[in-house]
Scaffold this motif. Structure first.
Motif, PDB file in Angstrom:
ATOM      1  N   LEU A   6      41.885  47.691  39.173  1.00 42.38           N
ATOM      2  CA  LEU A   6      42.571  47.193  40.370  1.00 42.38           C
ATOM      3  C   LEU A   6      42.689  45.682  40.217  1.00 42.38           C
ATOM      4  O   LEU A   6      41.764  44.936  40.547  1.00 42.38           O
ATOM      5  N   ARG A   7      43.822  45.237  39.692  1.00 39.22           N
ATOM      6  CA  ARG A   7      43.983  43.791  39.547  1.00 39.22           C
ATOM      7  C   ARG A   7      43.998  43.144  40.933  1.00 39.22           C
ATOM      8  O   ARG A   7      44.640  43.666  41.846  1.00 39.22           O
ATOM      9  N   HIS A   8      43.316  42.027  41.053  1.00 37.76           N
ATOM     10  CA  HIS A   8      43.335  41.321  42.343  1.00 37.76           C
ATOM     11  C   HIS A   8      44.630  40.524  42.495  1.00 37.76           C
ATOM     12  O   HIS A   8      44.955  40.094  43.577  1.00 37.76           O
ATOM     13  N   GLU A   9      45.339  40.315  41.392  1.00 39.51           N
ATOM     14  CA  GLU A   9      46.666  39.666  41.312  1.00 39.51           C
ATOM     15  C   GLU A   9      46.629  38.149  41.476  1.00 39.51           C
ATOM     16  O   GLU A   9      47.354  37.436  40.782  1.00 39.51           O
ATOM     17  N   THR A  10      45.836  37.640  42.397  1.00 40.14           N
ATOM     18  CA  THR A  10      45.633  36.183  42.494  1.00 40.14           C
ATOM     19  C   THR A  10      44.392  35.936  43.334  1.00 40.14           C
ATOM     20  O   THR A  10      44.125  36.646  44.300  1.00 40.14           O
ATOM     21  N   VAL A  11      43.654  34.902  42.936  1.00 41.87           N
ATOM     22  CA  VAL A  11      42.418  34.538  43.634  1.00 41.87           C
ATOM     23  C   VAL A  11      42.731  33.717  44.895  1.00 41.87           C
ATOM     24  O   VAL A  11      41.866  33.514  45.733  1.00 41.87           O
ATOM     25  N   ASN A  12      43.976  33.277  44.995  1.00 38.73           N
ATOM     26  CA  ASN A  12      44.362  32.355  46.067  1.00 38.73           C
ATOM     27  C   ASN A  12      44.994  33.150  47.217  1.00 38.73           C
ATOM     28  O   ASN A  12      46.035  33.786  47.055  1.00 38.73           O
ATOM     29  N   ARG A  13      44.333  33.099  48.377  1.00 40.43           N
ATOM     30  CA  ARG A  13      44.753  33.928  49.520  1.00 40.43           C
ATOM     31  C   ARG A  13      46.197  33.658  49.943  1.00 40.43           C
ATOM     32  O   ARG A  13      46.955  34.588  50.223  1.00 40.43           O
ATOM     33  N   GLU A  14      46.591  32.379  50.002  1.00 39.94           N
ATOM     34  CA  GLU A  14      47.967  32.048  50.402  1.00 39.94           C
ATOM     35  C   GLU A  14      48.961  32.552  49.355  1.00 39.94           C
ATOM     36  O   GLU A  14      50.024  33.074  49.674  1.00 39.94           O
ATOM     37  N   HIS A  15      48.603  32.362  48.108  1.00 37.84           N
ATOM     38  CA  HIS A  15      49.462  32.837  47.020  1.00 37.84           C
ATOM     39  C   HIS A  15      49.611  34.354  47.096  1.00 37.84           C
ATOM     40  O   HIS A  15      50.708  34.893  46.906  1.00 37.84           O
ATOM     41  N   ASN A  69      41.363  42.789  51.923  1.00 36.69           N
ATOM     42  CA  ASN A  69      41.154  44.207  51.621  1.00 36.69           C
ATOM     43  C   ASN A  69      41.103  44.452  50.116  1.00 36.69           C
ATOM     44  O   ASN A  69      40.294  45.251  49.631  1.00 36.69           O
ATOM     45  N   ARG A  70      41.955  43.747  49.379  1.00 37.40           N
ATOM     46  CA  ARG A  70      41.953  43.882  47.918  1.00 37.40           C
ATOM     47  C   ARG A  70      40.559  43.546  47.371  1.00 37.40           C
ATOM     48  O   ARG A  70      40.001  44.274  46.551  1.00 37.40           O
ATOM     49  N   MET A  71      40.046  42.426  47.810  1.00 35.34           N
ATOM     50  CA  MET A  71      38.730  41.978  47.319  1.00 35.34           C
ATOM     51  C   MET A  71      37.632  42.955  47.744  1.00 35.34           C
ATOM     52  O   MET A  71      36.710  43.241  46.976  1.00 35.34           O
ATOM     53  N   GLN A  72      37.738  43.465  48.974  1.00 39.85           N
ATOM     54  CA  GLN A  72      36.752  44.440  49.444  1.00 39.85           C
ATOM     55  C   GLN A  72      36.801  45.698  48.581  1.00 39.85           C
ATOM     56  O   GLN A  72      35.757  46.262  48.231  1.00 39.85           O
ATOM     57  N   CYS A  73      38.015  46.128  48.229  1.00 40.59           N
ATOM     58  CA  CYS A  73      38.156  47.304  47.349  1.00 40.59           C
ATOM     59  C   CYS A  73      37.416  47.079  46.034  1.00 40.59           C
ATOM     60  O   CYS A  73      36.707  47.972  45.546  1.00 40.59           O
ATOM     61  N   LEU A  74      37.556  45.899  45.445  1.00 38.66           N
ATOM     62  CA  LEU A  74      36.878  45.615  44.175  1.00 38.66           C
ATOM     63  C   LEU A  74      35.361  45.675  44.341  1.00 38.66           C
ATOM     64  O   LEU A  74      34.657  46.258  43.514  1.00 38.66           O
ATOM     65  N   ARG A  75      34.871  45.100  45.438  1.00 37.82           N
ATOM     66  CA  ARG A  75      33.416  45.164  45.667  1.00 37.82           C
ATOM     67  C   ARG A  75      32.961  46.601  45.876  1.00 37.82           C
ATOM     68  O   ARG A  75      31.913  47.017  45.377  1.00 37.82           O
ATOM     69  N   ASN A  76      33.764  47.394  46.617  1.00 36.82           N
ATOM     70  CA  ASN A  76      33.413  48.798  46.849  1.00 36.82           C
ATOM     71  C   ASN A  76      33.357  49.571  45.537  1.00 36.82           C
ATOM     72  O   ASN A  76      32.429  50.366  45.310  1.00 36.82           O
ATOM     73  N   LEU A  77      34.350  49.367  44.691  1.00 38.14           N
ATOM     74  CA  LEU A  77      34.387  50.084  43.407  1.00 38.14           C
ATOM     75  C   LEU A  77      33.141  49.779  42.585  1.00 38.14           C
ATOM     76  O   LEU A  77      32.532  50.685  41.998  1.00 38.14           O
ATOM     77  N   THR A 121      34.572  48.498  36.480  1.00 32.74           N
ATOM     78  CA  THR A 121      35.681  48.011  37.302  1.00 32.74           C
ATOM     79  C   THR A 121      36.482  46.945  36.566  1.00 32.74           C
ATOM     80  O   THR A 121      35.908  46.076  35.911  1.00 32.74           O
ATOM     81  N   GLY A 122      37.786  47.052  36.714  1.00 35.71           N
ATOM     82  CA  GLY A 122      38.674  46.063  36.102  1.00 35.71           C
ATOM     83  C   GLY A 122      39.422  45.266  37.148  1.00 35.71           C
ATOM     84  O   GLY A 122      40.031  45.837  38.054  1.00 35.71           O
ATOM     85  N   ALA A 123      39.367  43.943  37.022  1.00 36.87           N
ATOM     86  CA  ALA A 123      40.168  43.058  37.874  1.00 36.87           C
ATOM     87  C   ALA A 123      41.245  42.432  36.991  1.00 36.87           C
ATOM     88  O   ALA A 123      41.355  42.773  35.812  1.00 36.87           O
ATOM     89  N   GLY A 124      42.029  41.540  37.554  1.00 39.82           N
ATOM     90  CA  GLY A 124      43.016  40.861  36.722  1.00 39.82           C
ATOM     91  C   GLY A 124      44.157  40.270  37.514  1.00 39.82           C
ATOM     92  O   GLY A 124      44.234  40.447  38.730  1.00 39.82           O
TER      93      GLY A 124
END
Ligand code: 5AD
Ligand code: FES
Length: 350
Positions: free
Chosen positions: A159-168, A181-189, A196-199
């Motif tokens: 599940l790529r987070h796509e960008t670390v920057n919330r506004e972006h 929610n994206r970040m929460q999903c990564l923590r849940n996984l 788990t894969g981010a990116g």
């Protein structure tokens, strides 16, 4: 100066934000040095082994509307398809014969594939191929759903987070999607036990060098087992159709910085990278990547799973790609292996 900073990164496996930023800004001088160091680190951890993952793109229906993505809900020109469970297990069976020991089920966020369909499918694939790992890449789901998929036997999740920057993130994802929610999903996984894969995409519209420095700091903190990055490539039927693509050069440099920051990480040379540079996969492997993810989807749907324009290998059979990749990998001094290719900390689950 810059080479000393890279040596420091190799020794300490982290830099501060200014350190990463100056490497990124001054990369022209040190690209080859960075690739060499990162290749050495990969060799120290995983040797010259390149792990392959058989990618099964099983649905291109998606409820989301990401501005960069060719299968976004709003693209009414996309020719939609779903594979049946029998077609999916068929792809895995033929992949097994070709030496794949990891299968990746990837799709858009398609409500048709609820847990009622995915759970028996996962169990079936794991029963047919008990020596294989199963990776899912099906987007954001509830904690309970992720838990059920894990209990059914799925080993890993991308599940790529796509960008670390919330506004972006907000700029890339109009409408309902949320960075939190994206970040929460990564923590849940991670909590559930998935490898788990981010990116993120490199050169996505609005991305800055500062964002990239923050990506490296974020990855260091999250410690995902896998990191997928590739250049942003415009798709003609999206709002970002006219935006410039990310470069192979910056993607390759970041791959090397990721290897130096997370020495144990499973790091693919992605199809997007190979799409912008015909030598992309070889260069990525020389610069620290250790995973390839060729397509096992039936050729009749290959050309429909188009997240970006000009995607390579949409006409080739899996067997052709694997031969092509073996030759390419050999030229780097590495070797494709028949192996699950687990993260080094997770050789055996439970
Ligand atoms: N260019 C490059 N990568 C893309 N992805 C989606 N659209 C594009 C594009 N236009 C990436 C996203 C997603 C992954 C499956 O593919 O990062 O998480
Ligand atoms: Fe598909 Fe080279 S990897 S043809």
């Amino acid at each position: 100066m810059m080479t000393e900073l890279l040596d420091k990164l190799k020794t300490e496996t982290v830099l501060d934000r200014d350190g990463y930023l100056s490497l990124i800004r001054n990369r022209a001088q040190i690209r080859e040095y960075a690739a060499g160091l990162a290749g050495t680190v990969r060799d120290e951890v995983y040797g010259k082994k390149i792990f392959i993952r058989g990618l099964i793109e099983f649905t291109n229906y998606c409820k989301n509307n990401c501005s960069y993505c060719g299968i976004r809900a709003g693209n009414d020109k996309a020719d939609r398809y779903r594979l049946t469970p029998e077609e999916i297990t068929g792809c895995a069976d033929s992949g097994y014969e070709l030496g794949f020991r990891t299968f990746v089920l990837q799709g858009g966020e398609d409500a048709y594939f609820g847990d009622d369909i995915l759970v028996p499918l996962i169990k079936d694939i794991k029963a047919r191929h008990p020596d294989c790992a199963l990776t899912l890449s099906v987007g954001e789901r509830s904690y309970e759903s992720y838990r059920r998929l894990y209990e059914a036997g799925a080993d890993r999740y991308l599940l790529r987070h796509e960008t670390v920057n919330r506004e972006h993130y907000g700029m890339l994802h109009p409408g309902g999607m949320s960075w939190d929610n994206r970040m929460q999903c990564l923590r849940n996984l991670k909590e559930i036990g998935f490898q788990t894969g981010a990116g993120f995409m490199v050169g996505s519209p609005g991305q800055t060098d500062e964002d990239l420095a923050d990506e490296l700091l974020f990855l260091k903190e999250l410690k995902p087992e896998m990191v997928g990055i590739g250049p942003f490539i415009p798709h003609k039927d999206t709002p970002f159709a006219d935006r410039p693509a990310g470069t192979a050069e910056l993607t390759l440099f970041l791959l090397s910085l990721i290897r130096l920051t997370l020495p144990d990480v499973l790091l693919p040379a992605t199809t997007a990278l190979a799409t912008v540079d015909p030598k992309g996969r070889e260069l990525a492997i020389e610069g620290g990547a250790n995973v390839l993810m060729p397509n096992l989807s039936p050729v009749n749907v290959r050309g429909k799973y188009l997240l970006y324009d000009d995607k390579i290998c949409t006409g080739e059979e899996a067997a052709q790609c694997i031969e092509c990749l073996k030759t390419r990998v050999e030229k780097t001094g590495c070797e494709i292996v028949t192996d699950r290719g687990d993260h080094i900390d997770r050789k055996v689950r439970n």
